[in-house]
Every structure is written in structure tokens, then in C-alpha cells.
Scaffold this active site. Structure first.
Site, PDB file in Angstrom:
ATOM      1  N   PRO A 215      -4.312   2.291   1.370  1.00 17.45           N
ATOM      2  CA  PRO A 215      -4.707   3.705   1.330  1.00 17.45           C
ATOM      3  C   PRO A 215      -5.027   4.298   2.697  1.00 17.45           C
ATOM      4  O   PRO A 215      -4.634   5.432   2.986  1.00 17.45           O
ATOM      5  CB  PRO A 215      -5.973   3.682   0.458  1.00 17.45           C
ATOM      6  CG  PRO A 215      -5.863   2.449  -0.361  1.00 17.45           C
ATOM      7  CD  PRO A 215      -5.116   1.455   0.470  1.00 17.45           C
ATOM      8  N   LYS A 216      -5.725   3.552   3.539  1.00 18.71           N
ATOM      9  CA  LYS A 216      -6.144   4.097   4.832  1.00 18.71           C
ATOM     10  C   LYS A 216      -4.967   4.280   5.777  1.00 18.71           C
ATOM     11  O   LYS A 216      -4.813   5.333   6.402  1.00 18.71           O
ATOM     12  CB  LYS A 216      -7.213   3.204   5.450  1.00 18.71           C
ATOM     13  CG  LYS A 216      -7.904   3.821   6.650  1.00 18.71           C
ATOM     14  CD  LYS A 216      -7.180   3.498   7.933  1.00 18.71           C
ATOM     15  CE  LYS A 216      -7.857   4.172   9.125  1.00 18.71           C
ATOM     16  NZ  LYS A 216      -7.136   3.883  10.368  1.00 18.71           N
TER      17      LYS A 216
END
Length: 292
Positions: A215-216
Site C-alpha cells: 500500500p505505501k
DNA sequence: ACCCAGGGTGACG
DNA sequence: CGTCACCATGGG
């Protein structure tokens, strides 16, 4: 936005004042260097480029021909940051980040370079990330025409063809297979440019199928190279900053955190950069004070 | 020797 | 879906 083009030199005038030092070294890009006071250099695509900012102006030079629109897009010149800041001033917390972060521009970088760079960034620090990317370019990139010390960022095929041992020698460690696999996926047809036109959730889901991308990292690629302004990269610095600044030091629930971020809409990414830079600057100051 | 750095993966409930 | 040990490497 106006500009004059003379040879390989573009001067943009009537723009909002840019802080190039903050923009180049706030952690969104890893290849810029300050060559002399106020002058910043980097390889963009096939060319080596230098940039110098004045009050309401920006001068960009290269050894080869520049496309004024492309450069304008890179430095995000057509977006009104003063309008974003005007909105931020209505929030007491966001307002206090302005003195530390104003002048930052979210650069529109090349998607593949951004993708590989932020896979390398995972559980790593900026100095070492910079060193590894430099080694990767020297190993698999091409020497920029007319330059001796500048290399292009390698093409997907060039990275995919490197051996795991070579990638480890560069310093990639356990990330070596991630880099090799993802480079091969892009070489074999995974389209990064198509993510620009997809919805934010769909584009993020697609990116997360790549090796080494969670996600990051996906949010970094979406924000820094694919024009998704609502992307909000959450690393350890941002988690800490959000907790302290908006939730009185208590761990926020996922729903309330996402609610706050989504309330910022397409400006979320810019606000993220302001908060990130503010957090790092104030933390640095605290360390210096306690060190004395 | 220990912790941290712009986290992700795989396994397990 | 959430949690958690583990992952190379270098610097404090």
C-alpha cells in the site's frame, strides 16, 4: 504560466515561487543534486537538466532539446499551491506546517523510475536509497549523451536482465528478486501509463500485484508519477505525525483516519508532503536540542 | 549488541 | 481481514 524558450534554455515567469531545495530533497525524488548554490541537477529521461528558481520564476537548462510542456508538468507549475495553502490555513494544525514546507512541489516523475525507487525505499533510509539507485544507474543505465558522469535510469529490460548476484552487489539485499521480477513484469507488458487513467482504488490494486509493492509504495508511485493527487503515503513518520497532530497522541481507527484524509480530496497528496516535511524538520530540531 | 531507516512477504489464526 | 517474525545493509 508564461515561458520563453531560447535554445536549450527555458525560463518560466509569472509562476508561484518554488523552493527547489525542499522539493528536491523532501524524499519524493532521489537523483537530484545541488551542483552549486541554488542550482539543482538531475537526469530526466534521456537528458541531463539543471534548474534554478527565482522569485516567481524557474529556469531550466539542458544539453539537449526540452519540451516546455513536459518540464512544466514535471514541476507541477500549473497547479495553484497558494489555493491549497489558503484552504490549509483554515485548519490550525495544517497551518502550522506551512512555514516548514511552503514552496514544495509534488514532481511528476517517470513511473518506472518511481516504482523501482520506492521498492528500494522499503525499510531503508534516504541516504542508502540514493546510493543504491546511483549504483543501479551506473550498472544498467546509459551514459547521457555529451556527459561523462551522468547516467539514465535503466529501462525495464536492462534491469530484468541483471543477475540476482549483480543486484545484490549493488546493495539491494533481499529486495533483489523484487526488483528483478517487477522489472520483468513491466518489460513484459504491465502498463504503468494506463494507471494514470484508472480510478485510484483500481490503480492501487493493480500496483499491489507487483513484487515488492504494498500500500505505501503504491501510494508513492500513484502520487509522485501517475497524477493521483488523493494518494497519501503512510510510513512510520506519517503514522506518528497523524497520531500526534490530529488524534491527541492516540492511535486513530482506520475509518476515522481515512475519513480525515479523504476530506482533503485531490489535495491530500500535497498536504501529505507538507506534514511529512514538517514532521521531519521538527523532529530534527528536537534531536539537535537534546544533543546539546 | 541493539535500534532504526519513506515496508513487504508469507504464514497463521 | 488482522497480526507478526523475518528480511540485507549501514549508520547511530
Amino acid at each position: 504560466m508564461k515561458y520563453t524558450l531560447i535554445g536549450n534554455r527555458i525560463e518560466y515567469t509569472d509562476i508561484e515561487t518554488i523552493d527547489l531545495a525542499r522539493s528536491c530533497f523532501c524524499g519524493q525524488a532521489f537523483r537530484w543534486k545541488e551542483t552549486e548554490s541554488g542550482v539543482f541537477g538531475c537526469v530526466l529521461g534521456p537528458a541531463y537538466v539543471t534548474a534554478c528558481a527565482g522569485e516567481n520564476s524557474l529556469t531550466v537548462e539542458s544539453s539537449s532539446t526540452l519540451d516546455p510542456m513536459q518540464i512544466s508538468r514535471y514541476f507541477d507549475l500549473e497547479r495553484s499551491y497558494s489555493l491549497i495553502e489558503h484552504g490549509m490555513k483554515k485548519d490550525a494544525v495544517l497551518k502550522q506546517t506551512l512555514p516548514y514546507a511552503t514552496g514544495i512541489r509534488v514532481f511528476a516523475q517517470e513511473p518506472f523510475e518511481t516504482l523501482i525507487s520506492f521498492i528500494i525505499s522499503a525499510n531503508n533510509n534516504i541516504k542508502r536509497i540514493t546510493k543504491i539507485i546511483d549504483a543501479l544507474c551506473r550498472t544498467a543505465g546509459e551514459r547521457v549523451h555529451g556527459e561523462t558522469e551522468h547516467y539514465t535510469f535503466p529501462a525495464p529490460a536492462a534491469i530484468a536482465e541483471l543477475s540476482l548476484d549483480t543486484l545484490r552487489d549493488i546493495g539491494l539485499g533481499y529486495r533483489a528478486p523484487y526488483i528483478k521480477d517487477t522489472a520483468a513484469r513491466v518489460r513484459d507488458g504491465f502498463s504503468l501509463s494506463e494507471l494514470h487513467n484508472m480510478s485510484y482504488p483500481d490503480a492501487k490494486r493493480a500496483l499491489c500485484t507487483l513484487s515488492g509493492v504494498g500500500p505505501k509504495v503504491a501510494d508513492c508511485v500513484l502520487l509522485f508519477s501517475l497524477g493521483h493527487g488523493c494518494a497519501f503515503p503512510m510510513d512510520v513518520w506519517m503514522k506518528r505525525a497523524m497520531r500526534e497532530l490530529f488524534f491527541q497522541g492516540r492511535e486513530p481507527g482506520k475509518a476515522e483516519l481515512n475519513g480525515l484524509i479523504s476530506s482533503w480530496g485531490e489535495d491530500a497528496g500535497v498536504i501529505q508532503q507538507y506534514i511529512f516535511h514538517y514532521a521531519r524538520e521538527t523532529e530534527l530540531r528536537a534531536q539537535n536540542e537534546t544533543a546539546v
